[in-house]
Design a protein around this motif. Structure first.
Motif, PDB file in Angstrom:
ATOM      1  N   GLY A  45     115.449  13.911  74.578  1.00 50.83           N
ATOM      2  CA  GLY A  45     114.452  14.344  73.615  1.00 50.83           C
ATOM      3  C   GLY A  45     114.927  14.061  72.213  1.00 50.83           C
ATOM      4  O   GLY A  45     115.725  13.154  71.994  1.00 50.83           O
ATOM      5  N   CYS A  46     114.439  14.852  71.269  1.00 46.83           N
ATOM      6  CA  CYS A  46     114.804  14.612  69.864  1.00 46.83           C
ATOM      7  C   CYS A  46     116.306  14.846  69.688  1.00 46.83           C
ATOM      8  O   CYS A  46     116.799  15.925  69.990  1.00 46.83           O
ATOM      9  N   GLN A  48     117.890  15.372  67.175  1.00 44.99           N
ATOM     10  CA  GLN A  48     118.200  16.263  66.058  1.00 44.99           C
ATOM     11  C   GLN A  48     117.891  17.727  66.352  1.00 44.99           C
ATOM     12  O   GLN A  48     118.701  18.603  66.089  1.00 44.99           O
ATOM     13  N   CYS A  49     116.713  18.014  66.934  1.00 41.44           N
ATOM     14  CA  CYS A  49     116.338  19.422  67.117  1.00 41.44           C
ATOM     15  C   CYS A  49     116.256  19.830  68.583  1.00 41.44           C
ATOM     16  O   CYS A  49     115.944  20.979  68.886  1.00 41.44           O
ATOM     17  N   ASN A  50     116.500  18.871  69.493  1.00 38.29           N
ATOM     18  CA  ASN A  50     116.502  19.177  70.925  1.00 38.29           C
ATOM     19  C   ASN A  50     115.094  19.345  71.515  1.00 38.29           C
ATOM     20  O   ASN A  50     114.933  19.764  72.653  1.00 38.29           O
ATOM     21  N   ARG A  51     114.059  19.021  70.736  1.00 34.03           N
ATOM     22  CA  ARG A  51     112.689  19.104  71.248  1.00 34.03           C
ATOM     23  C   ARG A  51     112.565  18.177  72.459  1.00 34.03           C
ATOM     24  O   ARG A  51     113.036  17.043  72.441  1.00 34.03           O
ATOM     25  N   GLN A  52     111.928  18.659  73.527  1.00 35.48           N
ATOM     26  CA  GLN A  52     111.773  17.834  74.711  1.00 35.48           C
ATOM     27  C   GLN A  52     110.618  16.867  74.503  1.00 35.48           C
ATOM     28  O   GLN A  52     109.500  17.267  74.187  1.00 35.48           O
ATOM     29  N   GLN A  53     110.893  15.599  74.630  1.00 35.86           N
ATOM     30  CA  GLN A  53     109.884  14.552  74.489  1.00 35.86           C
ATOM     31  C   GLN A  53     110.421  13.343  75.239  1.00 35.86           C
ATOM     32  O   GLN A  53     111.616  13.261  75.513  1.00 35.86           O
ATOM     33  N   ASP A  54     109.533  12.414  75.576  1.00 28.49           N
ATOM     34  CA  ASP A  54     109.964  11.251  76.346  1.00 28.49           C
ATOM     35  C   ASP A  54     110.798  10.287  75.513  1.00 28.49           C
ATOM     36  O   ASP A  54     111.751   9.705  75.975  1.00 28.49           O
ATOM     37  N   GLU A  55     110.401  10.130  74.246  1.00 28.64           N
ATOM     38  CA  GLU A  55     111.137   9.204  73.379  1.00 28.64           C
ATOM     39  C   GLU A  55     112.449   9.845  72.942  1.00 28.64           C
ATOM     40  O   GLU A  55     112.542  11.060  72.847  1.00 28.64           O
ATOM     41  N   HIS A  56     113.415   8.996  72.643  1.00 24.41           N
ATOM     42  CA  HIS A  56     114.685   9.534  72.172  1.00 24.41           C
ATOM     43  C   HIS A  56     114.832   9.373  70.654  1.00 24.41           C
ATOM     44  O   HIS A  56     115.914   9.370  70.112  1.00 24.41           O
ATOM     45  N   ASP A  57     113.699   9.215  69.970  1.00 23.57           N
ATOM     46  CA  ASP A  57     113.743   9.090  68.511  1.00 23.57           C
ATOM     47  C   ASP A  57     113.670  10.476  67.877  1.00 23.57           C
ATOM     48  O   ASP A  57     113.264  11.436  68.519  1.00 23.57           O
ATOM     49  N   VAL A  58     114.031  10.528  66.599  1.00 25.73           N
ATOM     50  CA  VAL A  58     113.896  11.773  65.845  1.00 25.73           C
ATOM     51  C   VAL A  58     112.410  12.138  65.784  1.00 25.73           C
ATOM     52  O   VAL A  58     111.571  11.294  65.474  1.00 25.73           O
ATOM     53  N   PHE A  60     108.679  13.976  64.972  1.00 26.29           N
ATOM     54  CA  PHE A  60     107.850  14.001  63.767  1.00 26.29           C
ATOM     55  C   PHE A  60     108.231  15.169  62.846  1.00 26.29           C
ATOM     56  O   PHE A  60     108.345  15.000  61.633  1.00 26.29           O
ATOM     57  N   ASP A  61     108.438  16.358  63.431  1.00 26.10           N
ATOM     58  CA  ASP A  61     108.819  17.535  62.636  1.00 26.10           C
ATOM     59  C   ASP A  61     110.121  17.287  61.876  1.00 26.10           C
ATOM     60  O   ASP A  61     110.229  17.591  60.690  1.00 26.10           O
ATOM     61  N   CYS A  62     111.108  16.743  62.589  1.00 25.36           N
ATOM     62  CA  CYS A  62     112.409  16.487  61.955  1.00 25.36           C
ATOM     63  C   CYS A  62     112.287  15.427  60.867  1.00 25.36           C
ATOM     64  O   CYS A  62     112.909  15.540  59.816  1.00 25.36           O
ATOM     65  N   GLN A  63     111.482  14.392  61.143  1.00 25.62           N
ATOM     66  CA  GLN A  63     111.291  13.334  60.138  1.00 25.62           C
ATOM     67  C   GLN A  63     110.764  13.917  58.836  1.00 25.62           C
ATOM     68  O   GLN A  63     111.187  13.544  57.751  1.00 25.62           O
ATOM     69  N   ARG A  64     109.824  14.863  58.981  1.00 28.76           N
ATOM     70  CA  ARG A  64     109.255  15.485  57.791  1.00 28.76           C
ATOM     71  C   ARG A  64     110.308  16.321  57.050  1.00 28.76           C
ATOM     72  O   ARG A  64     110.425  16.264  55.844  1.00 28.76           O
ATOM     73  N   TRP A  65     111.093  17.095  57.838  1.00 26.15           N
ATOM     74  CA  TRP A  65     112.169  17.894  57.214  1.00 26.15           C
ATOM     75  C   TRP A  65     113.182  16.999  56.502  1.00 26.15           C
ATOM     76  O   TRP A  65     113.676  17.329  55.435  1.00 26.15           O
ATOM     77  N   ASN A  66     113.484  15.867  57.151  1.00 28.35           N
ATOM     78  CA  ASN A  66     114.516  14.983  56.596  1.00 28.35           C
ATOM     79  C   ASN A  66     114.135  14.375  55.251  1.00 28.35           C
ATOM     80  O   ASN A  66     114.991  13.915  54.518  1.00 28.35           O
ATOM     81  N   ARG A  67     112.826  14.371  54.966  1.00 22.89           N
ATOM     82  CA  ARG A  67     112.397  13.868  53.662  1.00 22.89           C
ATOM     83  C   ARG A  67     112.704  14.893  52.559  1.00 22.89           C
ATOM     84  O   ARG A  67     112.778  14.562  51.396  1.00 22.89           O
ATOM     85  N   ILE A  73     121.019  19.706  62.658  1.00 25.11           N
ATOM     86  CA  ILE A  73     121.149  19.518  64.095  1.00 25.11           C
ATOM     87  C   ILE A  73     120.976  20.868  64.785  1.00 25.11           C
ATOM     88  O   ILE A  73     121.660  21.837  64.443  1.00 25.11           O
ATOM     89  N   ASN A  74     120.046  20.937  65.728  1.00 28.70           N
ATOM     90  CA  ASN A  74     119.806  22.176  66.480  1.00 28.70           C
ATOM     91  C   ASN A  74     120.040  21.942  67.969  1.00 28.70           C
ATOM     92  O   ASN A  74     119.594  20.936  68.522  1.00 28.70           O
ATOM     93  N   ARG A  75     120.730  22.867  68.604  1.00 27.03           N
ATOM     94  CA  ARG A  75     120.898  22.829  70.066  1.00 27.03           C
ATOM     95  C   ARG A  75     120.200  24.053  70.641  1.00 27.03           C
ATOM     96  O   ARG A  75     120.362  25.170  70.132  1.00 27.03           O
ATOM     97  N   ALA A  76     119.423  23.856  71.701  1.00 27.43           N
ATOM     98  CA  ALA A  76     118.724  24.981  72.320  1.00 27.43           C
ATOM     99  C   ALA A  76     119.068  25.047  73.801  1.00 27.43           C
ATOM    100  O   ALA A  76     119.288  24.014  74.438  1.00 27.43           O
ATOM    101  N   LEU A  77     119.115  26.259  74.333  1.00 28.46           N
ATOM    102  CA  LEU A  77     119.459  26.439  75.740  1.00 28.46           C
ATOM    103  C   LEU A  77     118.261  26.200  76.657  1.00 28.46           C
ATOM    104  O   LEU A  77     118.372  25.560  77.685  1.00 28.46           O
ATOM    105  N   LEU A  78     117.104  26.719  76.274  1.00 26.34           N
ATOM    106  CA  LEU A  78     115.933  26.687  77.164  1.00 26.34           C
ATOM    107  C   LEU A  78     114.693  26.128  76.482  1.00 26.34           C
ATOM    108  O   LEU A  78     114.559  26.187  75.261  1.00 26.34           O
ATOM    109  N   ARG A  79     113.798  25.652  77.324  1.00 22.01           N
ATOM    110  CA  ARG A  79     112.540  25.126  76.817  1.00 22.01           C
ATOM    111  C   ARG A  79     111.560  26.277  76.570  1.00 22.01           C
ATOM    112  O   ARG A  79     111.468  27.208  77.366  1.00 22.01           O
ATOM    113  N   TYR A  80     110.825  26.192  75.469  1.00 19.25           N
ATOM    114  CA  TYR A  80     109.828  27.215  75.154  1.00 19.25           C
ATOM    115  C   TYR A  80     108.546  26.910  75.939  1.00 19.25           C
ATOM    116  O   TYR A  80     107.540  26.497  75.400  1.00 19.25           O
ATOM    117  N   ASN A  81     108.604  27.121  77.249  1.00 18.69           N
ATOM    118  CA  ASN A  81     107.434  26.886  78.101  1.00 18.69           C
ATOM    119  C   ASN A  81     106.656  28.199  78.280  1.00 18.69           C
ATOM    120  O   ASN A  81     106.958  29.194  77.611  1.00 18.69           O
TER     121      ASN A  81
END
Ligand code: ZN
Ligand code: ZN
Length: 225
Positions: A45-46, A48-58, A60-67, A73-81
């Motif tokens: 996933g991302c 930078q923030c550990n968001r689960q997504q198919d792509e391994h790019d940074v 959209f949320d992180c891209q906006r923050w990075n501007r 860098i965020n590490r998370a234990l569980l998915r917010y399902n």
């Protein structure tokens, strides 16, 4: 005992040895069926923030923050399902303190992976809560917290859950520091701890405050993302 999430009755076994030694029996709070629905995050996933997504790019949320800020860098234990949503709802918003036990050992072990760091929890923003939902998730005999961040008295009890996403993204700085603890965060890498990474706003606010006192690396660890 009924499951705190789905209310179904939980049966559990107590061994003869436990009874013999008058061991305190820990009743499970969540049934096996609900437990199986929690999803542990992989490093995919991302990056930078550990968001689960198919792509391994940074993402959209992180891209906006990075501007606006240095990348966090965020590490998370569980998915917010859905099951995690239910858990957070009961634990954080219905104030069921007992649920802290469900992930306490695991979350503490997860945090310890950060190594030789200073752990700074996000303070609670509501006076309605009887406990800090972040520090309650941590076994403080195993991991020392430096509660250097405090909530400015003016922002106490603004109901974050009731404000919309845009308002939360642009809201003003809610934190300041406890001046007596500033010396404790100077030298080492800092791990910020929160229960959930949603928009990243809270954590970015925390970084901005701590940046005034240290040049060391700051990362964040959250229970879920
Ligand atoms: Zn259940
Ligand atoms: Zn991201």
């Amino acid at each position: 005992m009924n499951c705190k999430l789905c209310s179904s009755f939980i049966t559990y076994e107590v061994s003869f040895v436990d009874i013999l030694w008058f061991k305190s029996i820990e009743e499970p709070l969540i049934c096996d069926k609900c437990r199986a629905k929690f999803v542990y995050l992989s490093p995919n996933g991302c990056p930078q923030c550990n968001r689960q997504q198919d792509e391994h790019d940074v993402c959209f949320d992180c891209q906006r923050w990075n501007r606006q800020h240095a990348p966090l860098i965020n590490r998370a234990l569980l998915r917010y399902n859905d099951t995690m949503k239910q858990f957070i709802q009961a634990y954080k918003y219905q104030y069921d303190f007992t649920l802290a036990q469900v992930f306490k050992a695991e979350f503490t072990a997860f945090l310890k992976q950060a190594g030789d760091v200073v752990y700074v929890p996000i303070p609670m923003k509501s006076t309605q809560r009887q406990f800090n939902q972040v520090t309650a998730l941590i076994n403080q005999n195993k991991l020392k917290l430096v509660e250097v961040l405090v909530v400015k008295p003016t922002v106490f009890d603004q109901k974050q859950a009731q404000r919309n996403r845009q308002q939360r993204l642009t809201s003003e700085q809610p934190f300041c520091v406890n001046p007596h603890l500033v010396a404790a965060i100077k030298a080492k890498k800092i791990v910020l701890i929160d229960d959930i990474y949603t928009t990243g706003t809270t954590l970015h606010h925390a970084v901005a405050v701590l940046r005034q006192y240290t040049t060391a690396e700051i990362v964040s660890y959250t229970l879920c993302r």
